[in-house]
Enzyme design. Structure first.
Site, PDB file in Angstrom:
ATOM      1  N   HIS A  99       0.814  -1.216   0.000  1.00  0.00           N
ATOM      2  CA  HIS A  99       0.000   0.000   0.000  1.00  0.00           C
ATOM      3  C   HIS A  99       0.852   1.273   0.000  1.00  0.00           C
ATOM      4  O   HIS A  99       0.304   2.379   0.065  1.00  0.00           O
ATOM      5  CB  HIS A  99      -0.937   0.019   1.205  1.00  0.00           C
ATOM      6  CG  HIS A  99      -1.990  -1.035   1.174  1.00  0.00           C
ATOM      7  ND1 HIS A  99      -2.861  -1.203   0.118  1.00  0.00           N
ATOM      8  CD2 HIS A  99      -2.320  -2.000   2.067  1.00  0.00           C
ATOM      9  CE1 HIS A  99      -3.674  -2.216   0.363  1.00  0.00           C
ATOM     10  NE2 HIS A  99      -3.355  -2.726   1.533  1.00  0.00           N
ATOM     11  N   ASP A 136      -2.826 -10.876  -1.880  1.00  0.00           N
ATOM     12  CA  ASP A 136      -3.436 -10.301  -0.691  1.00  0.00           C
ATOM     13  C   ASP A 136      -4.907  -9.986  -0.961  1.00  0.00           C
ATOM     14  O   ASP A 136      -5.322  -9.791  -2.111  1.00  0.00           O
ATOM     15  CB  ASP A 136      -2.695  -9.015  -0.316  1.00  0.00           C
ATOM     16  CG  ASP A 136      -3.027  -8.503   1.065  1.00  0.00           C
ATOM     17  OD1 ASP A 136      -2.313  -8.873   2.015  1.00  0.00           O
ATOM     18  OD2 ASP A 136      -4.006  -7.741   1.203  1.00  0.00           O
ATOM     19  N   HIS A 138      -6.437  -7.254  -0.241  1.00  0.00           N
ATOM     20  CA  HIS A 138      -6.590  -5.863  -0.617  1.00  0.00           C
ATOM     21  C   HIS A 138      -5.752  -5.513  -1.857  1.00  0.00           C
ATOM     22  O   HIS A 138      -4.671  -6.050  -2.055  1.00  0.00           O
ATOM     23  CB  HIS A 138      -6.188  -4.951   0.542  1.00  0.00           C
ATOM     24  CG  HIS A 138      -6.948  -5.240   1.793  1.00  0.00           C
ATOM     25  ND1 HIS A 138      -6.444  -6.059   2.790  1.00  0.00           N
ATOM     26  CD2 HIS A 138      -8.179  -4.854   2.197  1.00  0.00           C
ATOM     27  CE1 HIS A 138      -7.338  -6.142   3.765  1.00  0.00           C
ATOM     28  NE2 HIS A 138      -8.390  -5.437   3.425  1.00  0.00           N
TER      29      HIS A 138
END
Length: 249
Positions: A99, A136, A138
């Site tokens: 992220h 993952d 996300h």
């Protein structure tokens, strides 16, 4: 299989779920049951981080007091990628990274470990093109931000509602990507049935590992590695990571 690991990753550096006590221990204790070779990483240098991040971002991480552990995590990914040119490797590291973008971070991430590792291989002339497979739960928005518009890095980040659909899309989309020299797996385990995603069983990670391994041997002479991203259901986290690794090897 070589496991990149440092005891400093046991440190509880913040209050977020990725830094939760017992999380790294759960994986490490599972690995201790095997004959995996453990390899210590060195911290990434600022020059390594500057390959994908701005100086402002790096300075902001320093101000937060997370720089030492975040830099070591990025260094762990670099080490795993270098090993991956010769042998399968897994980076048992934290904080996670996918992220973190060029000039932003979030989602428990500070530096983009995978991006730093891949870019260092490219800039060092060790590979021409990489494929990043993010499993993952996300979306890896930071990785996408860093490599947006690049032809030398392909990113496969699948969204699906069922595990059957996910596995099918993984196989189908891997078949469409060619010409890469290494596969990097952003290995999150939060799609697990008892984790936030509520989808995969432990054995599904083994299936995913096998699929990616087979593509690596078919398309890039068996060059591949993985780095830990998410995964927060601690009681089963170790066996889920081990399942992926067993599939990879």
């Amino acid at each position: 299989m070589k496991v990149v690991y440092h005891n400093k990753f046991l440190e509880v550096y913040t209050m977020d779920p990725a830094a939760k006590p017992g999380r790294i221990e759960a994986i490490y204790n599972e690995f201790k049951k095997t004959c995996f070779e453990f390899v210590k990483p060195e911290p990434a240098k600022d020059d390594d981080l500057l390959l994908v991040h701005t100086k402002n971002l790096i300075n902001s991480v320093k101000r937060k007091g997370i720089y030492e552990i975040a830099g070591l995590s990025a260094g762990g990914a670099i080490k795993a990628a270098e090993i991956g040119l010769q042998d399968a490797a897994f980076a048992l590291i934290r904080p996670p990274g996918h992220h973190a973008g060029k000039n932003f971070n979030g989602g428990f991430c500070y530096f983009n470990n995978m991006a730093v590792a891949v870019e260092k291989l490219i800039k060092g002339g060790k590979i021409g093109k990489a494929l990043i497979v993010d499993i993952d739960l996300h979306y890896g928005n930071g990785t996408a931000d860093i490599f947006q518009g690049r032809k030398d890095v392909s990113i496969l980040d699948i969204n699906s509602n069922t595990k059957e659909e996910y596995i099918k899309r993984l196989k189908d989309q891997l078949d469409t990507i060619k010409g890469y020299d290494i596969i990097g797996i952003s290995a999150g385990f939060d799609r697990y049935e008892l984790d936030w995603g509520g989808m995969f069983k432990t054995e599904d990670y083994n299936t995913i590992g096998k699929i990616i391994k087979n593509k690596a041997y078919k398309n890039c002479n068996g060059k591949y590695f993985a780095v830990l991203e998410g995964g927060y259901y601690i009681p089963d986290l170790g066996k889920n990571v081990r399942s992926l690794i067993d599939g990879m090897t």
